[in-house]
Design an enzyme around this catalytic site. Structure first.
Site, PDB file in Angstrom:
ATOM      1  N   HIS A   1      38.237 -61.576 -90.933  1.00  0.00           N
ATOM      2  CA  HIS A   1      39.330 -60.948 -91.673  1.00  0.00           C
ATOM      3  C   HIS A   1      39.599 -61.805 -92.905  1.00  0.00           C
ATOM      4  O   HIS A   1      39.442 -63.034 -92.880  1.00  0.00           O
ATOM      5  CB  HIS A   1      40.583 -60.866 -90.805  1.00  0.00           C
ATOM      6  CG  HIS A   1      40.598 -59.674 -89.891  1.00  0.00           C
ATOM      7  ND1 HIS A   1      41.710 -58.909 -89.680  1.00  0.00           N
ATOM      8  CD2 HIS A   1      39.609 -59.127 -89.135  1.00  0.00           C
ATOM      9  CE1 HIS A   1      41.425 -57.936 -88.824  1.00  0.00           C
ATOM     10  NE2 HIS A   1      40.152 -58.044 -88.478  1.00  0.00           N
TER      11      HIS A   1
ATOM     12  N   CYS B   1      45.977 -61.785 -87.465  1.00  0.00           N
ATOM     13  CA  CYS B   1      46.217 -62.680 -88.597  1.00  0.00           C
ATOM     14  C   CYS B   1      47.678 -63.131 -88.643  1.00  0.00           C
ATOM     15  O   CYS B   1      47.959 -64.277 -89.020  1.00  0.00           O
ATOM     16  CB  CYS B   1      45.831 -61.991 -89.905  1.00  0.00           C
ATOM     17  SG  CYS B   1      44.046 -61.719 -90.065  1.00  0.00           S
TER      18      CYS B   1
ATOM     19  N   CYS C   1      47.424 -58.321 -90.216  1.00  0.00           N
ATOM     20  CA  CYS C   1      47.443 -57.508 -89.004  1.00  0.00           C
ATOM     21  C   CYS C   1      48.281 -58.196 -87.937  1.00  0.00           C
ATOM     22  O   CYS C   1      48.456 -59.413 -87.937  1.00  0.00           O
ATOM     23  CB  CYS C   1      46.021 -57.241 -88.510  1.00  0.00           C
ATOM     24  SG  CYS C   1      45.107 -58.716 -87.991  1.00  0.00           S
TER      25      CYS C   1
ATOM     26  N   LYS D   1      35.237 -80.845 -79.964  1.00  0.00           N
ATOM     27  CA  LYS D   1      36.575 -80.255 -79.873  1.00  0.00           C
ATOM     28  C   LYS D   1      37.436 -80.961 -78.832  1.00  0.00           C
ATOM     29  O   LYS D   1      38.666 -80.968 -78.924  1.00  0.00           O
ATOM     30  CB  LYS D   1      36.473 -78.761 -79.534  1.00  0.00           C
ATOM     31  CG  LYS D   1      35.901 -77.884 -80.638  1.00  0.00           C
ATOM     32  CD  LYS D   1      36.847 -77.789 -81.831  1.00  0.00           C
ATOM     33  CE  LYS D   1      38.114 -77.023 -81.530  1.00  0.00           C
ATOM     34  NZ  LYS D   1      37.924 -75.592 -81.328  1.00  0.00           N
TER      35      LYS D   1
ATOM     36  N   GLU E   1      42.098 -63.055 -94.510  1.00  0.00           N
ATOM     37  CA  GLU E   1      42.980 -64.221 -94.434  1.00  0.00           C
ATOM     38  C   GLU E   1      42.282 -65.397 -93.761  1.00  0.00           C
ATOM     39  O   GLU E   1      42.385 -66.549 -94.214  1.00  0.00           O
ATOM     40  CB  GLU E   1      44.254 -63.876 -93.646  1.00  0.00           C
ATOM     41  CG  GLU E   1      45.107 -62.801 -94.290  1.00  0.00           C
ATOM     42  CD  GLU E   1      44.780 -61.400 -93.790  1.00  0.00           C
ATOM     43  OE1 GLU E   1      45.701 -60.581 -93.716  1.00  0.00           O
ATOM     44  OE2 GLU E   1      43.602 -61.140 -93.453  1.00  0.00           O
TER      45      GLU E   1
ATOM     46  N   ARG F   1      38.991 -70.550 -93.887  1.00  0.00           N
ATOM     47  CA  ARG F   1      37.730 -71.249 -93.609  1.00  0.00           C
ATOM     48  C   ARG F   1      37.090 -71.710 -94.915  1.00  0.00           C
ATOM     49  O   ARG F   1      36.556 -72.822 -95.000  1.00  0.00           O
ATOM     50  CB  ARG F   1      36.768 -70.342 -92.848  1.00  0.00           C
ATOM     51  CG  ARG F   1      37.184 -70.008 -91.427  1.00  0.00           C
ATOM     52  CD  ARG F   1      36.022 -69.417 -90.635  1.00  0.00           C
ATOM     53  NE  ARG F   1      35.007 -70.417 -90.382  1.00  0.00           N
ATOM     54  CZ  ARG F   1      35.048 -71.298 -89.383  1.00  0.00           C
ATOM     55  NH1 ARG F   1      36.059 -71.296 -88.541  1.00  0.00           N
ATOM     56  NH2 ARG F   1      34.072 -72.178 -89.216  1.00  0.00           N
TER      57      ARG F   1
ATOM     58  N   LYS G   1      47.826 -66.035 -86.182  1.00  0.00           N
ATOM     59  CA  LYS G   1      47.116 -67.218 -86.658  1.00  0.00           C
ATOM     60  C   LYS G   1      47.858 -67.877 -87.817  1.00  0.00           C
ATOM     61  O   LYS G   1      47.933 -69.110 -87.896  1.00  0.00           O
ATOM     62  CB  LYS G   1      45.690 -66.852 -87.065  1.00  0.00           C
ATOM     63  CG  LYS G   1      44.799 -66.511 -85.866  1.00  0.00           C
ATOM     64  CD  LYS G   1      43.354 -66.262 -86.267  1.00  0.00           C
ATOM     65  CE  LYS G   1      42.475 -66.052 -85.034  1.00  0.00           C
ATOM     66  NZ  LYS G   1      41.046 -65.846 -85.372  1.00  0.00           N
TER      67      LYS G   1
ATOM     68  N   ARG H   1      45.615 -80.856 -80.603  1.00  0.00           N
ATOM     69  CA  ARG H   1      45.688 -80.036 -79.394  1.00  0.00           C
ATOM     70  C   ARG H   1      47.122 -79.978 -78.865  1.00  0.00           C
ATOM     71  O   ARG H   1      47.574 -78.937 -78.364  1.00  0.00           O
ATOM     72  CB  ARG H   1      44.752 -80.583 -78.316  1.00  0.00           C
ATOM     73  CG  ARG H   1      43.276 -80.341 -78.597  1.00  0.00           C
ATOM     74  CD  ARG H   1      42.443 -80.572 -77.348  1.00  0.00           C
ATOM     75  NE  ARG H   1      42.516 -81.941 -76.873  1.00  0.00           N
ATOM     76  CZ  ARG H   1      41.684 -82.904 -77.231  1.00  0.00           C
ATOM     77  NH1 ARG H   1      40.699 -82.644 -78.088  1.00  0.00           N
ATOM     78  NH2 ARG H   1      41.801 -84.131 -76.739  1.00  0.00           N
TER      79      ARG H   1
END
Length: 422
Positions: free
Chosen positions: A78, A220, A142, A383, A80, A85, A223, A392
């Protein structure tokens, strides 16, 4: 210097206009035209506005294909999310240029002095002081920030009946006139993007056609709400760059795509995120809400573009990623014209290439602890590294608090760094 929504929008729209034709929606002929969402991130300095990332796109991977992505196929493109990124890629490219002495200074990134670094705030780079970051979106994000618009677009706006149980969780309905967050978010499932549009203030997955394989990629709106606590940095980038001043100052939406009640509920300190007011965490993290501004500019490839009689709009399957240093066109989360799982199809913003670049930078700046963390055998090891425990902790705090119901899109982290360049 106070800035207007029109000024930010103009910077992004001008940058899109400079895209090559292959990165723009098509006029397919026979009365069929394409539309696509556009997003961009703009840096505001003392006397200038500079576009640092621009992206188009509207698709994401279904959950049943995440494990096959192997770090080369994007999970979510998407506009956004692809713009964020791309912004992270630009920051890493600037770090690499400084670390490799290709640049002596950067307008945007600086090396931190050793006395600035602490055990929890260890990154060797930082965004230069005095920079504000803004994001323009041609469509309402969205999810929760667009639910009133979704309701208004229905031929029948009667709220749907929520099922008694979705994924084993009993949902609670919020009346469509209520803009407050749900009193108990744990009672809410991860609802589909546009379904059950009378349930407000909750975490949703990306919208898709009813016959499409389901995705667990969060909307989005959700996020962007999380980014107000984690900063705009990705996990990999946050190992190298301090998150403390990399938060959005404002989000700019066209007036036609702005619902004040929806944006207040989705993003503001008086909406569903109110329990985060004043919240700080170790590692340079803090709840840093953005303001929402409007613009009267309309993107010429939006779904509101003018149509002649007999013409119709269809979604574009091409997305584009731009920074001052990179331009790519993508289809299906990989470079246009490549097979999806070919390593040569990997975008410069994919996980595997971003990981490779971050490792190169860590080696150049000679920070052994960061380099060791980035040398994990699998992406999942990176990660899970101890240095990311601060980030985290932020995510866990928000996901178990105001964004309860966030279902992780797990899988697909068992890949290495081999086979790609930076």
């Amino acid at each position: 210097m106070e800035i207007s929504g029109n000024e930010i929008a103009d910077v992004v729209l001008r940058q899109f206009d400079a895209f090559p034709t292959k990165g723009k929606p098509l006029n397919r002929g026979a009365g069929v035209k394409e539309w696509v969402p556009l997003s961009g991130i703009v840096a505001q300095g003392k006397n200038s506005l500079t576009c640092l990332a621009t992206a188009t796109g509207m698709k994401c991977l279904p959950q049943n294909r995440i494990a096959q992505a192997q770090g080369t196929v994007l999970h979510d493109w998407h506009a956004e999310i692809l713009a964020i990124r791309s912004f992270n890629r630009f920051l890493l490219d600037e770090c690499y240029a400084l670390a490799s002495c290709q640049k002596q200074t950067s307008e945007f990134i600086r090396l931190r002095s050793p006395d600035e670094r602490t055990e929890s705030h260890f990154q060797p780079f930082a965004l230069n002081d005095g920079i504000n970051l803004h994001m323009y979106c041609s469509e309402a994000p969205c999810g929760d920030a667009s639910m009133e618009l979704t309701m208004a677009a229905q031929d029948d706006s009667t709220p749907w009946d929520l099922p008694p149980s979705i994924n084993g969780v009993n949902p609670t309905t919020s009346p469509s006139t209520d803009t407050s967050p749900p009193s108990d978010a744990t009672t809410h499932p991860l609802l589909q993007g546009r379904g059950y549009f009378s349930a407000l203030g909750i975490v949703r997955r990306k919208p898709s056609r009813p016959d499409a394989p389901p995705t667990l990629s969060k909307s989005c709106s959700d996020k962007l709400a999380l980014k107000q606590s984690t900063s705009l940095l990705s996990s990999l980038t946050s190992l190298l760059i301090s998150p403390s001043n990399i938060y959005l100052t404002s989000l700019i939406l066209p007036s036609s795509q702005h619902s004040a009640s929806a944006c207040q509920r989705a993003f503001s300190p008086s909406g569903r995120l109110k329990e985060l007011n004043g919240k700080t965490w170790d590692g340079g993290y803090a709840f840093t809400p953005f303001s929402v501004l409007t613009t009267d500019r309309e993107f010429r490839f939006s779904r509101r573009q003018a149509l002649s009689p007999g013409e119709k709009l269809v979604p574009s399957n091409i997305s584009a990623s731009w920074t001052p240093l990179q331009f790519e066109t993508l289809i299906g989360g990989v470079l246009q014209g490549r097979r999806q799982h070919d390593l040569k199809a990997a975008s410069c913003v994919c996980k595997r290439r971003m990981w490779k670049l971050a490792l190169e930078i860590a080696a150049l700046v000679a920070v052994p602890r960061i380099e060791r963390g980035l040398r994990g055998g699998m992406y999942g090891d990176v990660k899970g590294d101890e240095l990311l425990r601060y980030r985290r902790s932020v995510k866990e705090s928000v996901r178990t608090g105001p964004l309860q119901g966030w279902v992780r899109n797990v899988g697909g982290e068992e890949f290495g760094i081999e086979g790609v360049g930076i």
